[in-house]
Design an enzyme around this catalytic site. Sequence first.
Site, short mmCIF file in Angstrom:
data_model
loop_
_atom_site.label_atom_id
_atom_site.label_comp_id
_atom_site.label_asym_id
_atom_site.label_seq_id
_atom_site.Cartn_x
_atom_site.Cartn_y
_atom_site.Cartn_z
N ASP A 84 -53.85 12.51 1.13
CA ASP A 84 -53.32 11.75 2.52
C ASP A 84 -51.67 11.61 2.37
OD1 ASP A 84 -53.29 9.93 0.54
OD2 ASP A 84 -54.57 8.64 1.49
N ASN A 153 -59.17 -2.98 2.16
CA ASN A 153 -59.70 -2.94 3.35
C ASN A 153 -61.09 -1.92 3.37
OD1 ASN A 153 -58.57 -0.62 3.83
ND2 ASN A 153 -57.71 -0.98 5.62
N HIS A 155 -60.86 1.43 2.79
CA HIS A 155 -60.38 2.79 3.06
C HIS A 155 -60.72 3.47 1.95
CE1 HIS A 155 -55.95 1.95 2.15
NE2 HIS A 155 -56.46 2.59 1.19
N GLU A 160 -59.17 4.69 7.60
CA GLU A 160 -59.31 3.27 7.68
C GLU A 160 -60.70 3.03 8.40
OE1 GLU A 160 -57.05 1.57 6.48
OE2 GLU A 160 -55.12 1.89 7.27
P1 PGA Z 1 -54.74 0.94 -5.15
O1 PGA Z 1 -54.94 1.64 -3.95
O2 PGA Z 1 -55.12 1.73 -6.34
O3 PGA Z 1 -53.06 0.78 -5.40
O4 PGA Z 1 -55.27 -0.50 -5.43
C1 PGA Z 1 -56.36 2.21 -3.69
C2 PGA Z 1 -56.36 2.91 -2.52
O5 PGA Z 1 -55.88 2.47 -1.34
O6 PGA Z 1 -57.11 3.84 -2.33
#
Ligand code: PGA
Length: 261
Positions: A84, A153, A155, A160
């Site tokens: 992404d 959240n 995702h 999302e």
């Molecule tokens: P993080 O992000 O490793 O910084 O917790 C995880 C993600 O959003 O895929």
Amino acid sequence: MDMTGEYFEEQAASLEPPVLHVVADYDAMTARAADVVAGVVRSRPTAAITLPTGSTPTGLYRELIARAKQGSLDLSRMQLFCLDEYLGRAPEDEVSLTRMLIDEFIEPANLSEEQVHYIPSTADNPRAAADAYENEIVEAGGLDLTVLGLGPNGHIAFNEPGSPPESRTRVVDLTAESREQNSAYYGGAEIPAQAMTIGIGTILAARRILMIVSGESKAGMVRQMLEGPMTSDVPASWLRLAGSRYEVILDEAAASGLSGR
Ligand code: PGA
């Protein structure tokens, strides 16, 4: 649960459950994840793999780079697909997930330009470019392994809440929560409102899916992902549709909300 969730729930029930590993801590999670990546590359040196960005995978990058430098792992033919990127952003921008992957993995691992497939986040026609990215994956023989992190959240990549299981590479609106989470990667910088991401359907089509999660702050979301209803409200819950092609490596803290623990 809505009808769609119920339909998919039945589908998942007919599959083997995901493979779950609970290990002591972050370093153990990293070592185990590196073993999975190394195994895939060993069995197919030209394997097509995605690696996530963010704070969770930095240990995994370091471990893979160390193994490559020691000569126990040959990354020189693997194909890396980015997951992404913020819409309109390119590696030249400081606020760029691709930049992060280049700095922390691609350059230190000595991957050549030909080995890396970038999300076409600056294309004039993002829709056509997203379709072309899906074709690039097909031309590489499909994804052998997608390594993913878990967003606070729920995702996965930038799918999302609201993302359906059949979604493919596309432009998405980012939630305020994800923008805030990502802002911390760049010392509080403003994060674009949209991104381009591979879809949940793209991920589910991979031959293997590996999720890595560390820390107590994710424990509630881990429980929802593995034990809650399968729903677009928790995009990561759709990964259960992959049955035993889906492997989850959790440290004790991330696993602490699971039933029976
Ligand atoms: P993080 O992000 O490793 O910084 O917790 C995880 C993600 O959003 O895929």
